[in-house]
Design an enzyme around this catalytic site. Structure first.
Site, PDB file in Angstrom:
ATOM      1  CE1 TYR A  99      11.656   7.547  61.863  1.00 26.88           C
ATOM      2  CE2 TYR A  99      13.486   7.182  60.352  1.00 26.88           C
ATOM      3  CZ  TYR A  99      12.162   6.993  60.693  1.00 26.88           C
ATOM      4  OH  TYR A  99      11.350   6.249  59.892  1.00 26.88           O
ATOM      5  CG  PHE A 104       5.406 -20.887  67.365  1.00 25.92           C
ATOM      6  CD1 PHE A 104       5.018 -21.441  68.582  1.00 25.92           C
ATOM      7  CD2 PHE A 104       5.222 -19.529  67.172  1.00 25.92           C
ATOM      8  CE1 PHE A 104       4.464 -20.644  69.581  1.00 25.92           C
ATOM      9  CE2 PHE A 104       4.672 -18.732  68.174  1.00 25.92           C
ATOM     10  CZ  PHE A 104       4.302 -19.297  69.379  1.00 25.92           C
ATOM     11  CB  THR A 105       0.668 -20.054  66.573  1.00 21.14           C
ATOM     12  OG1 THR A 105       1.497 -19.268  67.436  1.00 21.14           O
ATOM     13  CG2 THR A 105       0.097 -21.222  67.365  1.00 21.14           C
ATOM     14  CG  ASP A 111      11.705 -19.544  66.388  1.00 21.59           C
ATOM     15  OD1 ASP A 111      12.276 -18.773  67.180  1.00 21.59           O
ATOM     16  OD2 ASP A 111      10.465 -19.631  66.299  1.00 21.59           O
ATOM     17  CE  LYS A 167       8.257 -15.995  73.137  1.00 20.70           C
ATOM     18  NZ  LYS A 167       7.668 -15.087  72.133  1.00 20.70           N
ATOM     19  NE  ARG A 216      -0.228 -22.581  72.296  1.00 21.04           N
ATOM     20  CZ  ARG A 216       0.114 -21.442  71.699  1.00 21.04           C
ATOM     21  NH1 ARG A 216       1.345 -21.003  71.704  1.00 21.04           N
ATOM     22  NH2 ARG A 216      -0.789 -20.718  71.092  1.00 21.04           N
ATOM     23  CG  PHE A 256      -4.283 -19.434  69.715  1.00 17.03           C
ATOM     24  CD1 PHE A 256      -3.877 -19.668  68.408  1.00 17.03           C
ATOM     25  CD2 PHE A 256      -3.471 -18.664  70.534  1.00 17.03           C
ATOM     26  CE1 PHE A 256      -2.686 -19.139  67.931  1.00 17.03           C
ATOM     27  CE2 PHE A 256      -2.273 -18.135  70.069  1.00 17.03           C
ATOM     28  CZ  PHE A 256      -1.890 -18.379  68.762  1.00 17.03           C
TER      29      PHE A 256
END
Ligand code: F0G
Length: 459
Positions: free
Chosen positions: A75, A127-128, A218, A261, A385, A451
């Site tokens: 943990y 960005f969303t 980001d 990514k 998009r 979306f």
């Protein structure tokens, strides 16, 4: 056989395969209707080649899989966390790291920590999930990307750059004290995977810091950005990817990262900062929303996979193949005259749905229709998009983005060049029959990030 170019191929070989289901056009027509013409609502087993996203869809290496067996599922104080911390410090150049379950977990924490009601948060295109968290925290997002980024046809080496004049104008209008930070995305997803130059980031930093504004990167696809700097920016041709990455991040105060990514994993993320007090706040908040600060919603094995993925992502052969594979698909489409976002970006080829379906008005969701049509045509799954992804402003009006795109996103190390040949063939065939296409009407719309779950019917 005569070659027109020197052949190049994947810098890996295949050890495990996952069979694909082949379906008919009639079958896919039924499935598309059942899914409300939204590719997010399809079952993946009904998809042949899945280019919905490069997020969490990567193939891990044997080195990463071996690391999964070394998961320390304690943990508190898992050794996998300390290894991740070492690798984030070494490659991303930040002092502190807080793991999160994925990128939006990191965005949630940084937005809550820094944004107050009435604040403005500039960024090089939205960005969303990033904008959603900024708005939920009381902020107003302001787009400060260069104008050219909103035009699909202008070829620029660094089309993701911040327009310093727009940033300055915002500071003049609302005051630096009302801007907690600027978000710099590298590469810029919604602009087509376009990079930011080192020189631009330095200019952003200088202006921001002059006014007490932080620069938050980001860094979800920052390795792709580093590769473009190496290839395109003066003075970087002889620098290695790790050197460029280290320098790039060094011009910022912190970063949010989706590990799904660049880092070649299926889940994971983190927020990293230099400031001790900010770190203290993030570390305290993470225990409420994600998990203890040494696991942040992840299993120990996931942190190990991320850490090993960081080591792999910075290798020249890996990032070079990644970029070239995407370019390969883009080149085939350009040659056939299909309008796509130029230049081809790092993670995806973006079809220009406004130009392809120029007979369908934006209010009838041309990109959404094109993504559905491509699935029905050939089982290739892409993502809208455009106006659907852009959502609505605080007053409920639809944002009408200039770019109305369909993204063909390439997962890392998953598909071969033959798969991409099939994709190109399908898109070109659909393009040649584009005048038969019809628009869509919205029949169900969820409140947040519509979306993902919206439903449509054909007009
Ligand atoms: N930032 C960028 C630039 C992204 O592309 C994403 C995710 C996130 C943040 C959020 O990360 O998904 O781990 O919570 N992009 C995915 C995509 C969903 O398909 O482009 P996440």
């Amino acid at each position: 056989m005569a070659f027109t170019r020197k052949p190049w191929a994947e810098p890996y070989k295949i050890k495990v395969v996952e069979p694909l289901k082949m379906t008919t056009e009639e079958y896919r027509e039924i499935k598309a209707k059942e899914a409300g013409f939204n590719t997010f609502l399809l079952r993946s087993e009904d998809v042949y080649i899945d280019l919905l996203t490069d997020s969490g869809t990567n193939a891990m290496s044997d080195y990463q899989w071996a690391g999964m067996m070394l998961g320390d599922e304690s943990y508190a104080g898992s050794k996998n966390f300390y290894y991740l911390e070492d690798n984030v410090r070494k490659h991303y150049n930040y002092k502190h790291v807080v793991p999160t379950h994925q990128g939006r977990g990191a965005e949630h924490l940084i937005s809550r920590a820094l944004i107050r009601d009435g604040h403005y948060v500039p960024g090089n295109m939205y960005f969303t999930t990033t904008r959603a968290h900024q708005e939920l925290a009381g902020g107003t997002f302001v787009d400060v990307i260069v104008d050219e980024a909103h035009d699909s046809q202008i070829e620029l080496p660094f089309k993701g750059n911040v327009d310093i004049k727009k940033f300055q104008a915002l500071i003049d209008r609302v005051g630096g004290h009302n801007i907690p930070y600027i978000t710099v995305g590298a590469t810029v997803n919604m602009a087509g995977g376009q990079p930011v130059s080192m020189a631009n980031l330095i200019a952003v930093k200088e202006l921001a810091h002059k006014h007490g504004i932080k620069v938050i990167l980001d860094a979800t696809r920052v390795t792709e950005n580093a590769y473009y700097i190496q290839q395109r920016e003066e003075g970087y041709a002889n620098k290695s990817i790790p050197e460029i990455l280290y320098e790039f991040c060094g011009h910022t105060d912190g970063a949010t990262v989706s590990g799904k990514k660049d880092v070649y994993t299926n889940i994971g993320g983190f927020v990293a900062v230099n400031d001790d007090d900010l770190f203290d706040e993030l570390r305290n908040m993470v225990v409420i929303y994600e998990g203890l600060h040494t696991y942040g919603g992840l299993a120990g094995r996931d942190m190990e996979a991320m850490s090993r993925g960081i080591e792999e992502m910075v290798r020249q052969e890996n990032i070079e193949f990644r970029i070239k594979q995407v370019q390969y698909l883009g080149d085939m489409l350009v040659e056939a005259g299909v309008p796509i976002v130029r230049p081809v970006g790092g993670h995806a080829v973006f079809l220009d749905a406004k130009k392809i379906y120029d007979h369908i008005p934006q209010e009838q969701y041309p990109a959404q229709a094109l993504a559905a049509d491509l699935y029905i045509h050939s089982g290739v799954r892409a993502m809208e998009r455009g106006i659907v992804s852009a959502g609505r402003d605080k007053d409920g009006n639809e944002y009408k983005p200039k770019l109305e795109l369909v993204r063909l996103t390439i997962p890392r190390r998953v598909y071969t060049q033959s798969h991409l040949d099939v994709v190109a063939y399908s898109v070109i065939d659909l393009y040649q029959h584009r005048h038969e296409a019809k628009g869509l009407k919205l029949v169900y719309e969820p409140k947040f990030l519509r979306f993902f779950q919206a439903r449509f019917e054909r007009l």
